[in-house]
Design a protein around this motif. Structure first.
Motif, PDB file in Angstrom:
ATOM      1  N   LEU A   1      -7.037  -2.469   4.237  1.00  0.00           N
ATOM      2  CA  LEU A   1      -6.312  -3.470   5.031  1.00  0.00           C
ATOM      3  C   LEU A   1      -7.174  -4.671   5.382  1.00  0.00           C
ATOM      4  O   LEU A   1      -6.668  -5.781   5.503  1.00  0.00           O
ATOM      5  N   GLU A   2      -8.473  -4.463   5.523  1.00  0.00           N
ATOM      6  CA  GLU A   2      -9.384  -5.557   5.870  1.00  0.00           C
ATOM      7  C   GLU A   2      -9.728  -6.447   4.688  1.00  0.00           C
ATOM      8  O   GLU A   2     -10.166  -7.581   4.872  1.00  0.00           O
TER       9      GLU A   2
ATOM     10  N   ILE B   1       3.316  -1.109   4.109  1.00  0.00           N
ATOM     11  CA  ILE B   1       2.788   0.201   3.737  1.00  0.00           C
ATOM     12  C   ILE B   1       3.966   1.143   3.533  1.00  0.00           C
ATOM     13  O   ILE B   1       4.897   1.176   4.347  1.00  0.00           O
TER      14      ILE B   1
ATOM     15  N   ILE C   1      -2.227  -6.828   2.520  1.00  0.00           N
ATOM     16  CA  ILE C   1      -1.137  -5.859   2.470  1.00  0.00           C
ATOM     17  C   ILE C   1      -0.042  -6.291   3.441  1.00  0.00           C
ATOM     18  O   ILE C   1      -0.301  -6.489   4.624  1.00  0.00           O
TER      19      ILE C   1
ATOM     20  N   SER D   1      -8.355   1.481   6.738  1.00  0.00           N
ATOM     21  CA  SER D   1      -8.648   0.141   7.267  1.00  0.00           C
ATOM     22  C   SER D   1      -9.496  -0.684   6.313  1.00  0.00           C
ATOM     23  O   SER D   1      -9.389  -1.907   6.292  1.00  0.00           O
TER      24      SER D   1
ATOM     25  N   ARG E   1       0.080  -0.119  12.270  1.00  0.00           N
ATOM     26  CA  ARG E   1       0.997  -0.679  11.271  1.00  0.00           C
ATOM     27  C   ARG E   1       1.979   0.399  10.843  1.00  0.00           C
ATOM     28  O   ARG E   1       1.580   1.497  10.459  1.00  0.00           O
TER      29      ARG E   1
ATOM     30  N   LEU F   1       0.857  -1.184   0.000  1.00  0.00           N
ATOM     31  CA  LEU F   1       0.000   0.000   0.000  1.00  0.00           C
ATOM     32  C   LEU F   1       0.891   1.231   0.000  1.00  0.00           C
ATOM     33  O   LEU F   1       1.723   1.410   0.887  1.00  0.00           O
TER      34      LEU F   1
ATOM     35  N   THR G   1      -4.434   1.726  12.867  1.00  0.00           N
ATOM     36  CA  THR G   1      -3.959   0.468  12.281  1.00  0.00           C
ATOM     37  C   THR G   1      -2.836  -0.184  13.069  1.00  0.00           C
ATOM     38  O   THR G   1      -2.647  -1.392  12.980  1.00  0.00           O
TER      39      THR G   1
END
Length: 146
Positions: free
Chosen positions: A88-89, A96, A93, A85, A117, A21, A115
């Motif tokens: 991501l859901e 990032i 991924i 999100s 992340r 991402l 997140t």
């Protein structure tokens, strides 16, 4: 130039096969006019990406709405982040990346708390980052290959 409230109208690019991402900060005037990411003819994003990889990427921006003067990231105010999100859901991924320091700052402030992340900051492909030529940018962006 007067600051104006802008709403991000470019849909994210991703599918279930996306593994990377890449998030920018907010679309430039040229990108908003073109209705697609990195629409300024001098932005080297697409050339860098073509030199680095060809598939498995998702793309969007950190910001969904903001006040901005032209394309000036430093003028961004009153931020409403994009719902990262949802990407991501529905994907797998693995990493990032953010395109430039402003995208990194915005990600850390608005997206990371949701997140948890980490994102890797890559040098901006914007023509404003004139100290980085295409060759140097391409070399730095090769990190997305894993």
């Amino acid at each position: 130039m007067e600051q104006q409230h802008q709403i991000h109208t470019i849909s994210p690019v991703y599918n279930e096969h996306s593994r990377i991402l890449i998030l920018g900060s907010f679309p430039s005037v040229k990108s908003r006019e073109a209705g697609f990411f990195y629409g300024h003819p001098q932005n080297r994003f697409w050339k860098v990406l073509a030199n680095v990889l060809e598939h498995r990427i998702a793309m969007w921006d950190v910001i969904g709405q903001c006040e901005i003067t032209g394309s000036s990231d430093s003028s961004i105010r009153n931020v409403v982040p994009n719902p990262i999100s949802k990407i991501l859901e529905t994907t797998k991924i693995e990493q990032i990346f953010v395109n430039g320091k402003k995208a990194e700052q915005l990600y850390q402030r608005y997206i990371y708390p949701q997140t948890k992340r980490n994102a890797i900051c890559l040098p901006s492909t914007s023509p404003a980052n004139a100290s980085w030529n295409l060759e140097k940018l391409t070399e730095a962006w090769k990190i997305v290959l894993g």
